[in-house]
Design a protein around this motif. Structure first.
Motif, PDB file in Angstrom:
ATOM      1  N   SER A 180      41.686  28.817  36.061  1.00  0.00           N
ATOM      2  CA  SER A 180      42.426  27.682  36.618  1.00  0.00           C
ATOM      3  C   SER A 180      43.206  28.059  37.874  1.00  0.00           C
ATOM      4  O   SER A 180      43.617  27.192  38.638  1.00  0.00           O
ATOM      5  CB  SER A 180      43.382  27.115  35.563  1.00  0.00           C
ATOM      6  N   LEU A 181      43.407  29.344  38.078  1.00  0.00           N
ATOM      7  CA  LEU A 181      44.245  29.772  39.202  1.00  0.00           C
ATOM      8  C   LEU A 181      43.472  29.881  40.519  1.00  0.00           C
ATOM      9  O   LEU A 181      44.067  29.911  41.583  1.00  0.00           O
ATOM     10  CB  LEU A 181      44.870  31.141  38.885  1.00  0.00           C
ATOM     11  N   PHE A 182      42.153  29.950  40.427  1.00  0.00           N
ATOM     12  CA  PHE A 182      41.343  30.130  41.634  1.00  0.00           C
ATOM     13  C   PHE A 182      40.748  28.807  42.106  1.00  0.00           C
ATOM     14  O   PHE A 182      40.593  27.864  41.323  1.00  0.00           O
ATOM     15  CB  PHE A 182      40.204  31.119  41.365  1.00  0.00           C
ATOM     16  N   SER A 183      40.382  28.778  43.386  1.00  0.00           N
ATOM     17  CA  SER A 183      39.770  27.566  43.936  1.00  0.00           C
ATOM     18  C   SER A 183      38.363  27.358  43.399  1.00  0.00           C
ATOM     19  O   SER A 183      38.007  26.280  42.963  1.00  0.00           O
ATOM     20  CB  SER A 183      39.680  27.650  45.455  1.00  0.00           C
ATOM     21  N   ASN A 184      37.577  28.424  43.468  1.00  0.00           N
ATOM     22  CA  ASN A 184      36.192  28.324  43.003  1.00  0.00           C
ATOM     23  C   ASN A 184      35.947  29.405  41.975  1.00  0.00           C
ATOM     24  O   ASN A 184      36.251  30.564  42.217  1.00  0.00           O
ATOM     25  CB  ASN A 184      35.221  28.557  44.162  1.00  0.00           C
ATOM     26  N   GLY A 240      40.084  35.120  46.226  1.00  0.00           N
ATOM     27  CA  GLY A 240      39.192  35.540  45.145  1.00  0.00           C
ATOM     28  C   GLY A 240      38.098  36.484  45.602  1.00  0.00           C
ATOM     29  O   GLY A 240      37.044  36.572  44.995  1.00  0.00           O
ATOM     30  N   GLU A 250      40.556  31.260  26.027  1.00  0.00           N
ATOM     31  CA  GLU A 250      41.761  30.727  26.684  1.00  0.00           C
ATOM     32  C   GLU A 250      42.197  31.621  27.847  1.00  0.00           C
ATOM     33  O   GLU A 250      42.600  31.124  28.900  1.00  0.00           O
ATOM     34  CB  GLU A 250      42.912  30.619  25.678  1.00  0.00           C
ATOM     35  N   THR A 251      42.098  32.931  27.629  1.00  0.00           N
ATOM     36  CA  THR A 251      42.457  33.865  28.694  1.00  0.00           C
ATOM     37  C   THR A 251      41.593  33.613  29.928  1.00  0.00           C
ATOM     38  O   THR A 251      42.081  33.596  31.049  1.00  0.00           O
ATOM     39  CB  THR A 251      42.273  35.318  28.213  1.00  0.00           C
ATOM     40  N   ARG A 276      39.984  30.757  30.629  1.00  0.00           N
ATOM     41  CA  ARG A 276      40.253  29.448  31.231  1.00  0.00           C
ATOM     42  C   ARG A 276      41.545  29.465  32.035  1.00  0.00           C
ATOM     43  O   ARG A 276      41.639  28.857  33.088  1.00  0.00           O
ATOM     44  CB  ARG A 276      40.312  28.369  30.143  1.00  0.00           C
ATOM     45  N   PHE A 277      42.543  30.177  31.512  1.00  0.00           N
ATOM     46  CA  PHE A 277      43.817  30.308  32.224  1.00  0.00           C
ATOM     47  C   PHE A 277      43.575  30.945  33.592  1.00  0.00           C
ATOM     48  O   PHE A 277      43.975  30.412  34.624  1.00  0.00           O
ATOM     49  CB  PHE A 277      44.769  31.176  31.392  1.00  0.00           C
ATOM     50  N   THR A 278      42.880  32.074  33.582  1.00  0.00           N
ATOM     51  CA  THR A 278      42.635  32.795  34.832  1.00  0.00           C
ATOM     52  C   THR A 278      41.800  31.949  35.797  1.00  0.00           C
ATOM     53  O   THR A 278      42.094  31.873  36.986  1.00  0.00           O
ATOM     54  CB  THR A 278      41.934  34.135  34.540  1.00  0.00           C
ATOM     55  N   SER A 338      36.158  34.892  39.621  1.00  0.00           N
ATOM     56  CA  SER A 338      36.292  34.375  40.986  1.00  0.00           C
ATOM     57  C   SER A 338      35.080  34.699  41.843  1.00  0.00           C
ATOM     58  O   SER A 338      35.100  34.446  43.039  1.00  0.00           O
ATOM     59  CB  SER A 338      37.562  34.938  41.625  1.00  0.00           C
ATOM     60  N   LEU A 381      37.032  38.553  33.178  1.00  0.00           N
ATOM     61  CA  LEU A 381      38.060  37.955  34.032  1.00  0.00           C
ATOM     62  C   LEU A 381      37.817  38.319  35.491  1.00  0.00           C
ATOM     63  O   LEU A 381      37.995  37.503  36.389  1.00  0.00           O
ATOM     64  CB  LEU A 381      39.455  38.443  33.616  1.00  0.00           C
TER      65      LEU A 381
END
Lengths: 269, 319
Positions: free
Chosen positions: B120-124, B94, B113-114, B116-118, B164, B160
């Motif tokens: 969810s893919l990162f650690s922090n 990130g 939602e876009t 939250r989706f994105t 990260s 977006l």
């Protein structure tokens, strides 16, 4: 701008990489929600199979309900399973075909700027497709139970429902293959059309035993035939072993096709 | 004025400047698409904390270069590193994010939602509400992406990119399709963000944007870097004058050797010399040659920029 004061700098290297290639349940939940939101998908995968069952499964005269010796259910139950399979196959394949839309909208490319690995992405697509498939099977079976025309032992209700659901995973691979292969505007239409053909050819919409010999021979080579035989086995009381071969062969073709297109798509150009 | 010096103000390649690796280290990148040589050997070294404009006309190879920096496309020759690591490794941590020109959004997700989706893919990640606020789209959270305007989508892409909490953001033509107000709002958000020390690199073909928002401008033309310096340096370079004189029998070599001449053009007995130091050129022409009928005209900023990055003959003579 000052080039000094960099608050993020010290821990640049210590930033963690997410596990499981970025796979997580939030994403899965959002994906399923998005699938369920699509009105056309809902009509095709939930309402149509139920309506088909009400039309074809509920109109069997009492005298024609027998499936013959060695069977564990009536003709209505047989048709119920067929319609559930049809819905599940539509659901999983349209779940797989979502990749087509995502590629055309540039979403797949955007995801390459995140930690999500291609394998995790496919896994989520498969799971979302399977969730939709489960909902479709459930819809048909619940209607079947309520209308109480379909008759089979409890074990058969459960067994066939699971068989239909697990078996439809095969068509998630088909959907992925088509999704990677075809441009977005066409993929859903082409796919629904192909599935209707498969359904007729494989004996899902017709009684194969009432068909001419050449039809029955051709049927055995089409993609739904094997799956259709297998999911009905608990009720019909027997299975043609060629059904396993048919399923294995078509599954291999779909997975290989999807993997081939997928690899092409994720190759860095 | 020392026009000559501002040409390709070479920055030392310091892999480790005070223990911090370069934000971007692109070396000798080439990219061909069939017969088109889109990028012809671009070297880019961008240090942490810089705000850099990647300025050039459409088709100069800006997007191709950004794709190569991010590892979205593989250079035919050369290599790219982000914070001293391969691009995909920086992405997984990130450390870098990008706002692409078009696409990249799913129309049937909502804005929230876009995000939250994105996320969810990162650690922090930063909280979704925070990035929405910073991109100025809090009130759009529940709107479907498909119903958003071009400018709103662009701000969503920016939101977006902030999720990260990256140390480097790349923006490709971020204000294309925005109206004046939207553009100003967008840059306000970027500027506020850069103040916190983030490295920002943006591609643009608007001279004013580069001038207003970048500390450093890299000018590209047809796949090559033609100038690299501060906004002031580029401006002085771009806003030179043209000295026009009658000089029968002039030859190119002699004219090129005129001190301060950036580019020359010979039209019959007329010579045109473009220079950042027209006084020096005029003096030289009048004292050491037979030139007469001198005319000195200032080139407009925009016109000069076009000359510098355009494809006309005069710039071909540029040393």
């Amino acid at each position: 701008m000052s080039t000094t004061a960099m608050p993020q700098q010290p821990d640049l290297m210590s930033r963690p990489v997410p596990g499981l290639g970025g796979f997580n349940l939030t994403m899965l939940k959002l994906e399923v929600r998005r699938l369920l939101r699509n009105r056309r998908t809902m009509i095709f995968t939930m309402i149509m199979p139920v309506v088909f069952y009400l039309i074809f499964g509920m109109t069997i005269p009492a005298g024609k309900q027998s499936l013959g010796a060695g069977s564990h259910g009536n003709v209505s139950a047989y048709i119920l399973i067929s319609m559930a399979l049809y819905g599940a196959v539509l659901a999983t394949s349209s779940g797989g075909a979502m990749v087509s839309i995502e590629r055309s909208q540039g979403w797949s490319r955007q995801l390459r700027l995140t930690p999500l690995s291609p394998v995790a992405y496919i896994a989520v697509k498969m799971l979302a497709a399977m969730t939709l498939g489960a909902a479709s099977v459930l819809a048909v079976y619940v209607v079947g139970l309520i209308t109480s025309q379909a008759n089979m032992p409890l074990a058969q209700w459960i067994l066939t429902a699971f068989a239909v659901w697990i078996g439809s995973l095969m068509f998630a691979a088909f959907g992925l293959f088509m999704g990677y292969l075809l441009p977005t505007e066409n993929v859903m239409q082409v796919q629904s059309f192909a599935l209707v053909i498969f359904a007729f050819a494989g004996g899902l919409f017709v009684d194969l035993t009432a068909m001419p010999g050449w039809y029955q021979t051709v049927a055995q080579f089409t993609p739904i035939w094997g799956l259709n035989e297998l999911v009905h086995a608990p009720v019909s009381g027997g299975v043609d072993n060629w059904a396993w071969v048919n399923v294995a062969a078509w599954l291999a073709i779909f997975v290989a096709g999807a993997a081939w297109r997928f690899r092409k798509d994720t190759a860095r150009v | 004025m020392t026009t000559n010096d501002t040409y390709a103000v070479q920055r030392p390649r310091r892999s480790i400047a005070g223990g911090t690796p370069l934000a971007i280290d692109l070396r000798g990148a080439h990219k061909r698409f069939g017969d088109v040589h889109a990028v012809k050997g671009i070297d880019l070294t961008i240090r942490s904390g810089e705000i850099v404009a990647f300025l050039g006309p459409n088709g100069a190879g800006k997007t191709t270069t950004i794709d190569m920096i991010l590892g979205l496309s593989q250079p035919d020759e050369g290599s790219s590193e982000i914070f001293g690591m391969a691009p995909h490794l920086a992405i997984r941590r990130g450390l870098v994010s990008a706002v692409m020109q078009t696409g990249g959004l799913l129309s049937d997700y909502t804005v929230e939602e876009t995000c939250r989706f994105t996320a969810s893919l990162f650690s922090n990640t930063r909280p979704v509400e925070e990035v929405l606020a910073r991109a100025g789209i809090t009130e759009l959270a529940d709107r479907r992406v498909g119903k958003c305007s071009g400018g709103e989508k662009q701000r969503l892409r920016f939101a977006l990119a902030l999720l990260s909490d990256p140390a480097l953001i790349l923006l490709d033509e971020p204000t294309t399709g925005m109206d004046v107000e939207g553009r100003r709002e967008f840059w306000k958000a970027i500027r506020a963000d850069a103040q916190q020390g983030r490295t920002v690199v943006f591609a643009t073909h608007y001279l004013e944007e580069a001038d207003a928002y970048a500390d450093r401008i890299i000018l590209v033309r047809r796949g090559e870097i033609v100038a690299d310096g501060t906004a002031g340096q580029i401006k002085s370079l771009a806003s030179g004058r043209t000295v026009r004189a009658t000089l029968p029998g002039a030859d190119e070599a002699t004219l090129r050797s005129i001190p301060g001449a950036d580019s020359i053009e010979i039209r019959g007995d007329t010579v045109l010399v473009h220079s950042g130091d027209s006084d020096k050129v005029a003096h030289h022409l009048l004292t050491t040659t037979n030139a007469h009928d001198l005319e000195i005209t200032a080139r407009g900023l925009e016109e000069a920029f076009i000359a510098l990055t355009g494809d006309d003959k005069t710039t071909e003579e540029t040393r």
